[in-house]
Motif scaffolding. Sequence first.
Motif, mmCIF file in Angstrom:
data_model
loop_
_atom_site.group_PDB
_atom_site.id
_atom_site.type_symbol
_atom_site.label_atom_id
_atom_site.label_comp_id
_atom_site.label_asym_id
_atom_site.label_seq_id
_atom_site.Cartn_x
_atom_site.Cartn_y
_atom_site.Cartn_z
ATOM 1 N N LEU A 62 1.150 -34.260 29.535
ATOM 2 C CA LEU A 62 2.076 -34.779 30.538
ATOM 3 C C LEU A 62 2.099 -36.297 30.525
ATOM 4 C CD1 LEU A 62 3.808 -34.079 33.161
ATOM 5 C CD2 LEU A 62 1.659 -34.335 34.421
ATOM 6 N N ASP A 63 3.299 -36.862 30.530
ATOM 7 C CA ASP A 63 3.435 -38.313 30.655
ATOM 8 C C ASP A 63 3.194 -38.746 32.099
ATOM 9 O OD1 ASP A 63 4.054 -38.570 28.011
ATOM 10 O OD2 ASP A 63 6.159 -39.145 28.298
ATOM 11 N N GLY A 64 2.646 -39.935 32.268
ATOM 12 C CA GLY A 64 2.532 -40.518 33.602
ATOM 13 C C GLY A 64 1.318 -40.069 34.381
ATOM 14 N N GLU A 65 1.446 -40.116 35.695
ATOM 15 C CA GLU A 65 0.330 -39.831 36.585
ATOM 16 C C GLU A 65 -0.094 -38.360 36.512
ATOM 17 O OE1 GLU A 65 -1.464 -41.960 38.545
ATOM 18 O OE2 GLU A 65 -0.376 -43.449 37.367
ATOM 19 N N PRO A 66 -1.390 -38.082 36.665
ATOM 20 C CA PRO A 66 -1.859 -36.692 36.605
ATOM 21 C C PRO A 66 -1.456 -35.898 37.840
ATOM 22 C CG PRO A 66 -3.667 -38.141 37.183
ATOM 23 C CD PRO A 66 -2.504 -39.032 36.855
ATOM 24 N N LEU A 67 -1.415 -34.580 37.669
ATOM 25 C CA LEU A 67 -1.232 -33.650 38.774
ATOM 26 C C LEU A 67 -2.591 -33.100 39.185
ATOM 27 C CD1 LEU A 67 1.849 -31.602 37.478
ATOM 28 C CD2 LEU A 67 1.854 -33.530 39.071
ATOM 29 N N PRO A 68 -2.717 -32.533 40.376
ATOM 30 C CA PRO A 68 -3.984 -31.889 40.754
ATOM 31 C C PRO A 68 -4.261 -30.711 39.802
ATOM 32 C CG PRO A 68 -2.553 -32.181 42.659
ATOM 33 C CD PRO A 68 -1.716 -32.477 41.466
ATOM 34 N N ALA A 69 -5.403 -30.729 39.160
ATOM 35 C CA ALA A 69 -5.724 -29.698 38.168
ATOM 36 C C ALA A 69 -6.341 -28.471 38.830
ATOM 37 C CB ALA A 69 -6.683 -30.251 37.126
ATOM 38 N N LEU A 70 -5.960 -27.293 38.366
ATOM 39 C CA LEU A 70 -6.567 -26.060 38.860
ATOM 40 C C LEU A 70 -7.902 -25.823 38.181
ATOM 41 C CD1 LEU A 70 -3.551 -23.574 39.103
ATOM 42 C CD2 LEU A 70 -4.400 -25.231 40.766
ATOM 43 N N GLN A 71 -8.821 -25.230 38.915
ATOM 44 C CA GLN A 71 -10.149 -24.921 38.403
ATOM 45 C C GLN A 71 -10.093 -23.607 37.623
ATOM 46 O OE1 GLN A 71 -12.891 -26.921 38.871
ATOM 47 N NE2 GLN A 71 -14.068 -25.564 37.526
ATOM 48 N N LEU A 72 -10.662 -23.606 36.422
ATOM 49 C CA LEU A 72 -10.706 -22.401 35.602
ATOM 50 C C LEU A 72 -12.008 -21.649 35.834
ATOM 51 C CD1 LEU A 72 -9.331 -23.747 32.187
ATOM 52 C CD2 LEU A 72 -8.069 -22.978 34.212
ATOM 53 N N ALA A 73 -11.921 -20.348 36.022
ATOM 54 C CA ALA A 73 -13.120 -19.529 36.242
ATOM 55 C C ALA A 73 -13.978 -19.509 34.983
ATOM 56 C CB ALA A 73 -12.716 -18.108 36.627
ATOM 57 N N PRO A 106 -7.666 -15.047 45.051
ATOM 58 C CA PRO A 106 -6.982 -15.422 46.292
ATOM 59 C C PRO A 106 -7.882 -16.099 47.315
ATOM 60 C CG PRO A 106 -7.276 -13.034 46.178
ATOM 61 C CD PRO A 106 -7.685 -13.580 44.849
ATOM 62 N N ASP A 107 -9.193 -16.042 47.132
ATOM 63 C CA ASP A 107 -10.099 -16.703 48.073
ATOM 64 C C ASP A 107 -10.502 -18.100 47.616
ATOM 65 O OD1 ASP A 107 -10.267 -14.587 49.965
ATOM 66 O OD2 ASP A 107 -11.589 -13.507 48.597
ATOM 67 N N SER A 108 -10.781 -18.261 46.305
ATOM 68 C CA SER A 108 -11.255 -19.552 45.806
ATOM 69 C C SER A 108 -10.165 -20.374 45.144
ATOM 70 C CB SER A 108 -12.394 -19.333 44.801
ATOM 71 O OG SER A 108 -11.901 -18.716 43.612
ATOM 72 N N GLY A 109 -9.110 -19.724 44.627
ATOM 73 C CA GLY A 109 -8.075 -20.428 43.885
ATOM 74 C C GLY A 109 -8.405 -20.622 42.416
ATOM 75 N N GLU A 110 -9.572 -20.173 41.955
ATOM 76 C CA GLU A 110 -9.935 -20.305 40.547
ATOM 77 C C GLU A 110 -9.010 -19.463 39.669
ATOM 78 O OE1 GLU A 110 -14.631 -21.390 40.067
ATOM 79 O OE2 GLU A 110 -14.067 -19.280 40.079
ATOM 80 N N VAL A 111 -8.605 -20.028 38.537
ATOM 81 C CA VAL A 111 -7.705 -19.334 37.626
ATOM 82 C C VAL A 111 -8.476 -18.307 36.809
ATOM 83 C CG1 VAL A 111 -6.101 -19.592 35.687
ATOM 84 C CG2 VAL A 111 -6.175 -21.319 37.503
ATOM 85 N N LEU A 112 -7.997 -17.068 36.840
ATOM 86 C CA LEU A 112 -8.634 -15.960 36.122
ATOM 87 C C LEU A 112 -7.882 -15.583 34.854
ATOM 88 C CD1 LEU A 112 -9.259 -13.662 39.239
ATOM 89 C CD2 LEU A 112 -10.847 -15.324 38.233
#
Length: 249
Positions: A110-121, A204-210
């Motif tokens: 991605l060009d420019g400023e970063p986005l909030p990154a999701l946490q990977l399980a 759905p509880d932690s938001g970690e990507v599965l």
Amino acid sequence: MWLVVLCAAISVPHLAVAGLVEVLPRLKPSVVAVGTFQRARSPQFRFLGTGFAVGSGRLIATNAHVVSVSISDDQLESLVVVVPGAAQGAMRKVAKAAVDPNTDLAVLRLDGEPLPALQLAEESFVAEGRSIAFMGFPIGSALGLTPVTHRGIVAAVTPIGIPQANSRQLNPALIRRLAGDTFRVYQLDATAYPGNSGSPVFDPDSGEVLGIVNMVFVKGTKENALSAPSGITYAIPVSHLRALLMDVR
């Protein structure tokens, strides 16, 4: 005694919804619409699929088939993502950083400023029956570029290729899968739609990507013998995305 049991049964879905209410506002800024932009055409933005920010926030994960389109340099066409809900400059240019056709995963820079990154399980596989949700853009821009969430469970952890009764039911993709190591995917008890390819599947509880929702690649291998699509949703386990990210510099 019967009253206690009934109350416990009713409370389970309520808790799942309560977890999503807290998690969704954190995840939405990280989920983007992937497409191409060309100023001279109408509409200027052509939607291709869903992606989400990972790593440093300057990397976008999606499916490889989502970004398999050819980009016309002569027509000044660009690969871009749209960040829903952002102010001016919501459309951002991206470039392919890594593509793995074997797992149908891609990472974009991605060009420019970063986005909030999701946490990977960290788990290689999650258990069958695990509650999940996924977020993306069903039907693409036809419904507006607003992230939509669906929830369900992991109904099965299943091989991507199923041995067929005779050679007429085989295709090249299935032959490669059956000849190699077993590639297992998630079968989800939730309905995804065109446009959900590349959507993050999360706890759905932690938001970690599965995992990552995948419709085209998995169905083309697993359901090639069916004359009509089943409508079942599949997802690639996140361990394959973690492996691909290690190749990104």
